[in-house]
Design a protein around this motif. Structure first.
Motif, PDB file in Angstrom:
ATOM      1  N   PHE A 103      22.054  22.444 -15.659  1.00 47.73           N
ATOM      2  CA  PHE A 103      21.776  21.016 -15.827  1.00 47.73           C
ATOM      3  C   PHE A 103      22.934  20.131 -15.373  1.00 47.73           C
ATOM      4  N   ASN A 104      24.030  20.739 -14.957  1.00 49.33           N
ATOM      5  CA  ASN A 104      25.216  19.953 -14.612  1.00 49.33           C
ATOM      6  C   ASN A 104      25.108  19.174 -13.308  1.00 49.33           C
ATOM      7  N   THR A 105      23.924  19.179 -12.701  1.00 46.02           N
ATOM      8  CA  THR A 105      23.705  18.289 -11.562  1.00 46.02           C
ATOM      9  C   THR A 105      23.476  16.864 -12.065  1.00 46.02           C
ATOM     10  N   ALA A 106      23.148  16.739 -13.347  1.00 46.38           N
ATOM     11  CA  ALA A 106      22.984  15.407 -13.944  1.00 46.38           C
ATOM     12  C   ALA A 106      24.353  14.739 -14.019  1.00 46.38           C
ATOM     13  N   LYS A 107      24.392  13.499 -13.633  1.00 47.10           N
ATOM     14  CA  LYS A 107      25.615  12.717 -13.740  1.00 47.10           C
ATOM     15  C   LYS A 107      25.592  11.947 -15.055  1.00 47.10           C
ATOM     16  N   VAL A 108      26.770  11.641 -15.567  1.00 48.73           N
ATOM     17  CA  VAL A 108      26.885  10.962 -16.854  1.00 48.73           C
ATOM     18  C   VAL A 108      27.555   9.606 -16.678  1.00 48.73           C
ATOM     19  N   ILE A 109      26.954   8.604 -17.288  1.00 48.70           N
ATOM     20  CA  ILE A 109      27.549   7.266 -17.398  1.00 48.70           C
ATOM     21  C   ILE A 109      27.841   7.071 -18.879  1.00 48.70           C
ATOM     22  N   VAL A 110      29.094   6.885 -19.215  1.00 50.02           N
ATOM     23  CA  VAL A 110      29.454   6.600 -20.602  1.00 50.02           C
ATOM     24  C   VAL A 110      29.205   5.118 -20.839  1.00 50.02           C
ATOM     25  N   LEU A 111      28.412   4.828 -21.858  1.00 50.97           N
ATOM     26  CA  LEU A 111      28.172   3.447 -22.291  1.00 50.97           C
ATOM     27  C   LEU A 111      28.783   3.318 -23.671  1.00 50.97           C
ATOM     28  N   SER A 112      29.836   2.537 -23.786  1.00 47.75           N
ATOM     29  CA  SER A 112      30.520   2.431 -25.068  1.00 47.75           C
ATOM     30  C   SER A 112      30.720   0.968 -25.437  1.00 47.75           C
ATOM     31  N   SER A 113      30.745   0.712 -26.726  1.00 48.21           N
ATOM     32  CA  SER A 113      30.970  -0.664 -27.181  1.00 48.21           C
ATOM     33  C   SER A 113      32.454  -1.016 -27.161  1.00 48.21           C
ATOM     34  N   THR A 114      33.312  -0.018 -27.037  1.00 46.69           N
ATOM     35  CA  THR A 114      34.744  -0.281 -26.913  1.00 46.69           C
ATOM     36  C   THR A 114      35.281   0.416 -25.671  1.00 46.69           C
ATOM     37  N   ILE A 115      36.217  -0.219 -25.041  1.00 48.01           N
ATOM     38  CA  ILE A 115      36.868   0.388 -23.882  1.00 48.01           C
ATOM     39  C   ILE A 115      38.292   0.740 -24.298  1.00 48.01           C
ATOM     40  N   ASP A 116      38.424   1.888 -24.902  1.00 47.96           N
ATOM     41  CA  ASP A 116      39.713   2.404 -25.356  1.00 47.96           C
ATOM     42  C   ASP A 116      40.397   3.097 -24.175  1.00 47.96           C
ATOM     43  N   PRO A 117      41.626   2.730 -23.836  1.00 49.34           N
ATOM     44  CA  PRO A 117      42.319   3.378 -22.715  1.00 49.34           C
ATOM     45  C   PRO A 117      42.393   4.907 -22.854  1.00 49.34           C
ATOM     46  N   ASP A 118      42.497   5.407 -24.097  1.00 49.19           N
ATOM     47  CA  ASP A 118      42.511   6.859 -24.303  1.00 49.19           C
ATOM     48  C   ASP A 118      41.171   7.483 -23.920  1.00 49.19           C
ATOM     49  N   ASP A 119      40.080   6.771 -24.237  1.00 54.43           N
ATOM     50  CA  ASP A 119      38.753   7.264 -23.863  1.00 54.43           C
ATOM     51  C   ASP A 119      38.589   7.266 -22.345  1.00 54.43           C
ATOM     52  N   LEU A 120      39.087   6.215 -21.703  1.00 53.31           N
ATOM     53  CA  LEU A 120      39.008   6.148 -20.234  1.00 53.31           C
ATOM     54  C   LEU A 120      39.761   7.312 -19.603  1.00 53.31           C
ATOM     55  N   ALA A 121      40.924   7.619 -20.138  1.00 54.14           N
ATOM     56  CA  ALA A 121      41.724   8.741 -19.623  1.00 54.14           C
ATOM     57  C   ALA A 121      41.020  10.070 -19.887  1.00 54.14           C
ATOM     58  N   LYS A 122      40.463  10.216 -21.073  1.00 54.65           N
ATOM     59  CA  LYS A 122      39.766  11.455 -21.429  1.00 54.65           C
ATOM     60  C   LYS A 122      38.539  11.667 -20.536  1.00 54.65           C
ATOM     61  N   ALA A 123      37.851  10.578 -20.192  1.00 51.26           N
ATOM     62  CA  ALA A 123      36.647  10.662 -19.361  1.00 51.26           C
ATOM     63  C   ALA A 123      36.951  11.275 -17.997  1.00 51.26           C
ATOM     64  N   LYS A 124      38.152  11.075 -17.500  1.00 45.76           N
ATOM     65  CA  LYS A 124      38.526  11.609 -16.187  1.00 45.76           C
ATOM     66  C   LYS A 124      38.594  13.139 -16.177  1.00 45.76           C
ATOM     67  N   LYS A 125      38.634  13.743 -17.352  1.00 46.76           N
ATOM     68  CA  LYS A 125      38.689  15.207 -17.443  1.00 46.76           C
ATOM     69  C   LYS A 125      37.317  15.851 -17.219  1.00 46.76           C
ATOM     70  N   TYR A 126      36.276  15.041 -17.227  1.00 46.21           N
ATOM     71  CA  TYR A 126      34.916  15.550 -17.056  1.00 46.21           C
ATOM     72  C   TYR A 126      34.388  15.109 -15.687  1.00 46.21           C
ATOM     73  N   PRO A 127      34.295  16.027 -14.735  1.00 46.56           N
ATOM     74  CA  PRO A 127      33.858  15.645 -13.387  1.00 46.56           C
ATOM     75  C   PRO A 127      32.431  15.097 -13.323  1.00 46.56           C
ATOM     76  N   ILE A 128      31.608  15.374 -14.323  1.00 45.82           N
ATOM     77  CA  ILE A 128      30.226  14.863 -14.276  1.00 45.82           C
ATOM     78  C   ILE A 128      30.131  13.395 -14.691  1.00 45.82           C
TER      79      ILE A 128
END
Length: 134
Positions: free
Chosen positions: A86-111
């Motif tokens: 199922f990893n052909t599915a791409k992910v868009i994170v929709l969050s109510s807060t834009i935490d810089p730590d979350d943005l950095a963590k998101a880069k660890k997931y290529p999907i």
């Protein structure tokens, strides 16, 4: 237009808004929902063991902060070898807060192809159409 999108969010209003905006924008033919990561993984497990050809989500809108199983925990499971089909599915994170730590963590997931602020809007979908070449 995408065939199927999965929206994962514990807030029923966010899910309703997501479905309405996506439908009105002709962004996807089918929109399915899950209220947390565990429910979403259950959906993928059902698809995995279904002998009939069923469509699978091409795109996932994912909230991060949810009870039972949050977005990060979902991603850890979803990117494991158990869900590679199922990893052909791409992910868009929709969050109510834009935490810089979350943005950095998101880069660890290529999907993950983007990190956007809630709520989803029509201009946001127009931007995504160009980004993922729909």
């Amino acid at each position: 237009m995408l065939e199927q999108i999965l929206c994962i969010d514990d807030d029923p209003i966010s899910l309703m808004l997501c479905k309405k905006v996506i439908s009105k924008s002709s962004f996807s033919k089918e929109i399915i929902t899950a209220q947390n990561g565990e429910e979403a993984l259950h959906h993928f497990n059902t698809l995995k063991y279904n002998k009939n050809k069923v469509s699978k989500p091409e795109l996932i809108f994912l909230d991060l902060n949810m009870p039972i199983m949050g977005g990060w925990e979902f991603l850890d499971h979803f990117t494991s070898k158990d869900y590679t089909e199922f990893n052909t599915a791409k992910v868009i994170v929709l969050s109510s807060t834009i935490d810089p730590d979350d943005l950095a963590k998101a880069k660890k997931y290529p999907i993950i192809i983007d990190f956007l602020s809630k709520p989803i809007t029509k201009p946001m979908l127009e931007y995504l159409k160009k980004k993922i070449e729909i």
